[in-house]
Enzyme design. Structure first.
Site, PDB file in Angstrom:
ATOM      1  N   SER A  81       0.832  -1.186   0.042  1.00 26.25           N
ATOM      2  CA  SER A  81      -0.131   0.055   0.018  1.00 26.25           C
ATOM      3  C   SER A  81       0.929   1.427  -0.151  1.00 26.25           C
ATOM      4  O   SER A  81       2.041   1.189   0.220  1.00 26.25           O
ATOM      5  CB  SER A  81      -0.978   0.068   1.185  1.00 26.25           C
ATOM      6  OG  SER A  81      -0.038   0.081   2.445  1.00 26.25           O
ATOM      7  N   LYS A 114      -4.837   9.301  -8.870  1.00 32.01           N
ATOM      8  CA  LYS A 114      -5.163   8.107  -8.299  1.00 32.01           C
ATOM      9  C   LYS A 114      -6.452   7.552  -8.725  1.00 32.01           C
ATOM     10  O   LYS A 114      -7.411   8.048  -8.012  1.00 32.01           O
ATOM     11  CB  LYS A 114      -4.940   8.367  -7.024  1.00 32.01           C
ATOM     12  CG  LYS A 114      -4.897   7.136  -6.032  1.00 32.01           C
ATOM     13  CD  LYS A 114      -4.559   7.463  -4.703  1.00 32.01           C
ATOM     14  CE  LYS A 114      -4.858   6.024  -3.670  1.00 32.01           C
ATOM     15  NZ  LYS A 114      -6.132   5.607  -3.765  1.00 32.01           N
TER      16      LYS A 114
END
Length: 656
Positions: A81, A114
């Protein structure tokens, strides 16, 4: 039954019921928005009450689907992540850390949109797409190859012939979601709350034809591994584009961090007009060589950061403030809210963390507050906007579970109940002990723990192994078969490794990894009981704080008594030794598929104990595929690759 525990149990039951309808029967009864509200509420309660955690909870399964629908895939390179922030100051600090580590500030960065979708990895061998997997927990995901191959923007073949793993985001465009929801409504089906939920639900369909009917798309954004002749990320994206992948056009390349922050601000105004949902930008160091220098932490790369837009907020009223008691005795205040929709999710509770936070916010029952989904997951109260005239919330002087006096240590903000006989703590400890990651006692869930404690059948770990059939028959919904199954599960748990027992004890600072380090070092509990403080603290990766905690437990009267009683009950306290020579599995990679006579976890543990490695996916580098009954796609793939396929009996013969 404790109100919070009962709510968690009810939510898990409801969500599992709806998961089965939605994912396995393709017959949902509730809308995605309603489901998301249930799921968000459960996830919040579990985050606020980590002692009630259960690896079998639907929040531990990706996308909410039952994990048995798909086979698991072990990622060759961890899908990490990203650290994220909503602050430009934090991005500047990230840049400063990179400058310091690299020794100069003239490195290039790439910033790009994103995409708010679902992460996926694509493995190509000989230019052919062989495996597609969800991210999962970063180490292990789920094989969704059949569904992914229905996405038109994912090429089945590329010109690059070496093995490579390309990663990216699966998403659905806003307009496509609108059309999809119109179709869903016309067909009498439930609509999706947002594009991400639609994408997640679509790729995890048991029936690939349903996935094929959904307007899924894919943006490539990185790679897991592969020997590519490029120097940096921007070049790799160009290469992906040449292979037929879509890449986000919203990207800049610069050595000026101020241009990055300007791009972030400009893009926030533009993103509403984009065809897909964007929740921020990702900033990466462009050079692969410099990425390697910066390295990674346990969870995320140091060479990248997600610069996110502020989470959605809502206004609501605090109906009540309750106190929850965790496994370690920490008493946590939680605000029960008038339900409010925030970004498509119904929020009815918010964390207050501790009593210092209550004082800082000045929040009281009846107040109107602004609540936000921090990180778009865990709701919290941001501030009070209207005084409701309620009374000041004071920290309890007595434990809400057992009534004992509470304490606050000088170095902590938390208020604790230190009564070892506190029912809430006992139940929390027991739930941790029987959990899948610990002793893995199947069928010993929250409802069972609740009843055996209330009936005073169990007050500590050892009592679990002294339970009698006649006692279990007094529990709700327990008949002879269920009693027998639970007793068999309890008996089977006696064979767990020392590392799992250490984790099950709930010793402060001892997680699964630390338990393995300690167990592999000492090999037997007797060695740990005889060890000095220095013996613990000098172990690599343990250190003074953890060492002190483990030593204190081993030397405590309670710890010694618990260990002695568990040993008397027949619980194993040794760690399997890895065989370094003289067997067929040393250094070999095994994949297990189908139904085995022994539990899959036991077979994998045996393989590891004899020097083998266990993988969740089949490749040309797989040494053996151990096939049980009803073996599926892994067996087929092994046969096509010429990988040795053996039976469970043949596997056991290899480790004799």
């Amino acid at each position: 039954m404790d109100k919070i525990k009962k709510e968690i149990e009810d939510l898990r039951s409801k969500i599992n019921y709806h998961n089965n309808l939605y994912y396995n029967l393709d017959n949902a009864e509730i809308s995605d928005a309603e489901y998301d509200g249930l799921y968000a509420r459960l996830k919040f309660l579990e985050a606020m009450n980590p002692d009630y955690a259960d690896a079998a909870s639907p929040t531990q399964k990706i996308g909410g689907a039952a994990s048995r629908v798909f086979t698991s895939v072990t990622h060759a390179s961890q899908m990490m992540s990203l650290d994220n922030t909503y602050s430009s100051e934090e991005v500047l600090r990230w840049h400063e850390r990179c400058v310091k580590s690299l020794g100069h500030g003239n490195f290039e960065m790439v910033a790009e949109a994103k995409i708010d979708g679902v992460s996926c990895s694509l493995t190509y061998e000989g230019g052919v797409l062989t495996v597609a997997a969800t991210r999962g927990d970063g180490k292990t995901g789920e094989d969704v190859t059949a569904n992914i191959k229905t996405i038109k923007t994912i090429p089945h073949n590329i010109s690059f012939k070496n093995k490579i793993e390309i990663r990216g985001e699966i998403y659905i465009e806003k307009a496509d979601l609108k059309r999809l929801n119109e179709i869903q409504e016309n067909e009498g089906e439930n609509i999706f709350a947002n594009t991400r939920n639609a994408a997640a639900g679509s790729i995890r369909q048991k029936n690939a034809e349903i996935s094929a009917s959904r307007p899924l798309k894919f943006f490539a954004h990185s790679f897991g591994y592969g020997d590519v002749d490029v120097k940096g990320f921007a070049e790799f994206m160009d290469l992906c584009k040449s292979w037929g992948f879509s890449v986000t056009p919203n990207r800049i390349r610069t050595a000026d961090i101020n241009e990055i922050t300007s791009f972030y601000k400009r893009f926030e105004e533009l993103r509403a007009g984009l065809p897909y949902d964007v929740d921020g930008i990702v900033v990466k160091i462009n050079s692969f060589a410099e990425q390697k220098i910066l390295g990674v932490t346990a969870k995320s790369p140091r060479w990248a950061i997600a610069f996110k837009y502020k989470p959605p907020q809502g206004k609501t009223v605090v109906n009540k403030i309750i106190f929850s008691v965790g496994r370690t005795g920490i008493i946590t205040p939680v605000a029960e809210l008038e339900p409010v929709a925030v970004a498509g999710v119904i929020i009815s509770n918010a964390t207050l963390h501790n009593f210092d936070e209550i004082k800082r916010l000045g929040v009281k029952e009846g107040d109107t507050v602004i609540v936000e989904r921090a990180g778009e997951v865990i709701p919290k109260i941001l501030n009070v906007v209207k005084d409701g005239g309620g009374n000041e919330v004071k920290a309890p002087k007595n434990c809400p579970s057992c009534g004992s006096k509470v304490y606050r240590y000088e170095d902590e903000v938390a208020i604790r109940c230190i009564n070892p006989a506190c029912p809430a703590q006992i139940k929390g400890h027991l739930l941790h002990f029987v959990s899948r990651a610990a002793m893995d006692i199947d069928g010993f869930g929250e409802a069972v723990v609740e009843q055996v404690v209330e009936k005073k059948y169990v007050k500590d770990f050892a009592d679990i192994y002294n339970l009698k059939a006649e006692q279990l028959l007094t529990l709700d919904l327990f008949k002879d078969k269920k009693v027998n199954n639970l007793l068999l599960a309890v008996e089977a748990s006696k064979k767990r490794s020392l590392s799992r027992v250490l984790y099950a004890f709930g010793i402060r600072h001892v997680g699964q990894k630390t338990g393995e380090i300690l167990a592999n070092h000492f090999e037997d509990i007797e060695n740990m009981l005889a060890a000095s403080l220095e013996d613990f603290q000098k172990i690599n990766e343990i250190g003074p704080v953890v060492g002190q905690s483990v030593y204190d437990f081993m030397q405590s009267a309670k710890g010694k008594e618990e260990i002695a009683r568990l040993k008397t009950a027949g619980v194993n306290f040794t760690q399997p030794k890895v065989q370094l020579a003289g067997n067929e599995l040393l250094g070999k990679t095994l994949v297990f598929t189908g139904e085995l006579n022994m539990p899959r976890t036991q077979a994998e543990a045996l393989a590891k104990a004899h020097g083998g490695k266990v993988s969740g996916s089949v490749s040309s580098k797989t040494s053996y595929v151990v096939a049980g009954a009803d073996a599926g796609s892994k067996l087929t793939k092994a046969q096509s690759l010429g990988v040795s396929v053996i039976s469970e009996e043949e596997f056991l013969n290899l480790i004799k």
